[in-house]
Design a protein around this motif. Structure first.
Motif, PDB file in Angstrom:
ATOM      1  N   THR A  54     -21.723 -95.134 -72.731  1.00 21.58           N
ATOM      2  CA  THR A  54     -22.958 -95.907 -72.808  1.00 21.58           C
ATOM      3  C   THR A  54     -23.980 -95.145 -73.646  1.00 21.58           C
ATOM      4  N   HIS A  55     -24.585 -95.852 -74.583  1.00 18.94           N
ATOM      5  CA  HIS A  55     -25.688 -95.315 -75.390  1.00 18.94           C
ATOM      6  C   HIS A  55     -26.972 -95.737 -74.685  1.00 18.94           C
ATOM      7  N   ALA A  56     -27.774 -94.760 -74.281  1.00 18.73           N
ATOM      8  CA  ALA A  56     -28.950 -95.082 -73.473  1.00 18.73           C
ATOM      9  C   ALA A  56     -30.153 -94.269 -73.918  1.00 18.73           C
ATOM     10  N   GLU A  57     -31.313 -94.698 -73.414  1.00 19.95           N
ATOM     11  CA  GLU A  57     -32.562 -93.961 -73.623  1.00 19.95           C
ATOM     12  C   GLU A  57     -33.004 -93.413 -72.276  1.00 19.95           C
ATOM     13  N   TYR A  58     -33.293 -92.118 -72.249  1.00 21.08           N
ATOM     14  CA  TYR A  58     -33.605 -91.443 -70.995  1.00 21.08           C
ATOM     15  C   TYR A  58     -35.028 -90.893 -71.012  1.00 21.08           C
ATOM     16  N   ASP A  59     -35.745 -91.116 -69.908  1.00 14.17           N
ATOM     17  CA  ASP A  59     -37.031 -90.463 -69.670  1.00 14.17           C
ATOM     18  C   ASP A  59     -36.737 -89.267 -68.777  1.00 14.17           C
ATOM     19  N   ILE A  60     -36.993 -88.084 -69.295  1.00 18.75           N
ATOM     20  CA  ILE A  60     -36.546 -86.862 -68.631  1.00 18.75           C
ATOM     21  C   ILE A  60     -37.724 -85.917 -68.390  1.00 18.75           C
ATOM     22  N   TYR A  61     -37.737 -85.340 -67.193  1.00 16.27           N
ATOM     23  CA  TYR A  61     -38.690 -84.259 -66.938  1.00 16.27           C
ATOM     24  C   TYR A  61     -37.999 -82.959 -67.351  1.00 16.27           C
ATOM     25  N   LYS A  62     -38.583 -82.274 -68.309  1.00 11.32           N
ATOM     26  CA  LYS A  62     -38.009 -81.036 -68.830  1.00 11.32           C
ATOM     27  C   LYS A  62     -38.763 -79.861 -68.237  1.00 11.32           C
ATOM     28  N   GLY A  63     -38.101 -79.160 -67.326  1.00 12.82           N
ATOM     29  CA  GLY A  63     -38.693 -77.969 -66.748  1.00 12.82           C
ATOM     30  C   GLY A  63     -38.334 -76.741 -67.550  1.00 12.82           C
ATOM     31  N   ARG A  64     -38.687 -75.587 -67.023  1.00 18.13           N
ATOM     32  CA  ARG A  64     -38.394 -74.351 -67.748  1.00 18.13           C
ATOM     33  C   ARG A  64     -36.889 -74.124 -67.861  1.00 18.13           C
ATOM     34  N   ARG A  76     -26.841 -99.734 -75.327  1.00 17.42           N
ATOM     35  CA  ARG A  76     -25.607-100.491 -75.505  1.00 17.42           C
ATOM     36  C   ARG A  76     -24.504 -99.859 -74.664  1.00 17.42           C
ATOM     37  N   SER A  77     -23.798-100.711 -73.928  1.00 18.31           N
ATOM     38  CA  SER A  77     -22.665-100.251 -73.141  1.00 18.31           C
ATOM     39  C   SER A  77     -21.381-100.640 -73.863  1.00 18.31           C
ATOM     40  N   PHE A  78     -20.583 -99.656 -74.202  1.00 24.54           N
ATOM     41  CA  PHE A  78     -19.314 -99.925 -74.878  1.00 24.54           C
ATOM     42  C   PHE A  78     -18.229-100.165 -73.820  1.00 24.54           C
ATOM     43  N   TYR A  79     -18.473-101.158 -72.965  1.00 23.42           N
ATOM     44  CA  TYR A  79     -17.616-101.402 -71.811  1.00 23.42           C
ATOM     45  C   TYR A  79     -16.204-101.812 -72.196  1.00 23.42           C
ATOM     46  N   SER A  80     -16.032-102.440 -73.368  1.00 23.97           N
ATOM     47  CA  SER A  80     -14.707-102.925 -73.763  1.00 23.97           C
ATOM     48  C   SER A  80     -13.723-101.782 -74.000  1.00 23.97           C
ATOM     49  N   ILE A  81     -14.238-100.568 -74.163  1.00 21.43           N
ATOM     50  CA  ILE A  81     -13.356 -99.415 -74.342  1.00 21.43           C
ATOM     51  C   ILE A  81     -12.406 -99.283 -73.158  1.00 21.43           C
ATOM     52  N   GLY A  82     -12.897 -99.558 -71.973  1.00 18.06           N
ATOM     53  CA  GLY A  82     -12.072 -99.423 -70.774  1.00 18.06           C
ATOM     54  C   GLY A  82     -11.081-100.547 -70.560  1.00 18.06           C
TER      55      GLY A  82
END
Length: 256
Positions: A54-64, A76-82
């Motif tokens: 799956t190609h996704a966008e992530y909101d991430i908290y970046k700590g030290r 986009r989910s490349f679900y057909s691969i499976g």
């Protein structure tokens, strides 16, 4: 610090506290390991973003010293691969390759973009899955700075045109320890020294590899290599990346 980045899931596992630990290949930060409390069950875009392929966008908290995924949305989910075993096996080896060669925290945006291209082409292709994987790996070698020498003998520097004249009409040799093509004289010397990782391809390996380098990934959705060429190329590329990158994901039980 809150950051947003595109990414692909390489691995995931459950940990304590109903949380998951994901290994992501992100466009901005390279390979990272991030925890999350997002529930994977369901069909929401956030749940899809935790699954492989799956190609996704992530909101991430970046700590030290750590990352935590606060929210995610599948692009986009490349679900057909499976849905196709052969396609799934090639995609799994692609994921294994990325996980093995990527360094934690090292951004590789061009390799990331090519990875998305690969998944898109793999989804569209009706066959030729291995050819797509060979194309990806060969192109990645150039990005990683471990491209084999194709212009001259890797040992003595003899130009390719001289090597071809001497061996016409047969193609050149390929030495994995030398890191590329090799002339007849140097082959004999390497064999005297006990070296066995030398291939004598039945095809023109220089032009084939250059073709893989020059054409876009999508071109290989429609290209069918002859079975013998595919087998020989797979052996050479597999042994090459094992020798220089310590990665063995292309083939099993192969010999030169």
């Amino acid at each position: 610090m809150l950051v947003t980045t595109e990414g692909i899931v390489l691995k995931q596992r459950k940990i304590t506290g109903n949380r998951r630990l994901l290994v992501l290949f992100t466009k901005k930060y390279g390979k990272i390991t991030a925890g999350t409390s997002i529930n994977e069950k369901g069909k929401s875009k956030a749940a899809l973003a935790l699954r492989p392929f799956t190609h996704a966008e992530y909101d991430i908290y970046k700590g030290r010293d750590s990352f935590n995924i606060n929210s995610a949305q599948a692009v986009r989910s490349f679900y057909s691969i499976g849905e196709d075993l052969d396609r799934f096996m090639v995609a799994s080896r692609f994921i294994e390759y990325l996980d093995a060669v990527l360094e934690e925290g090292e951004a590789r945006p061009k390799l990331f973009d090519m990875s998305i291209e690969f998944l898109e082409s793999l989804t569209r292709a009706e066959s030729n899955y291995k050819t797509l994987l060979y194309a990806f790996v060969i192109k990645a070698l150039r990005m990683q700075g471990v491209m084999p020498e194709l212009d001259c003998c890797s040992d003595c520097g003899k130009p390719l045109d001289k090597m071809v004249e001497e061996r016409a009409p047969k193609p050149v040799f390929f030495s994995i320890p030398a890191g590329g093509i090799i002339c007849r004289d140097c082959v004999e010397q390497e064999k005297k020294n006990g070296e066995s990782l030398i291939a004598e391809p039945s095809f023109d390996i220089v032009n084939v590899v250059r073709y893989f380098l020059d054409k876009p990934i999508s071109q290989f959705e429609r290209i069918v290599l002859k079975p013998k060429v595919s087998e020989e190329l797979g052996v050479i590329v597999s042994r090459y990346i094992d020798y220089y990158l310590g990665v063995n994901v292309l083939e099993e039980d192969m010999t030169i």
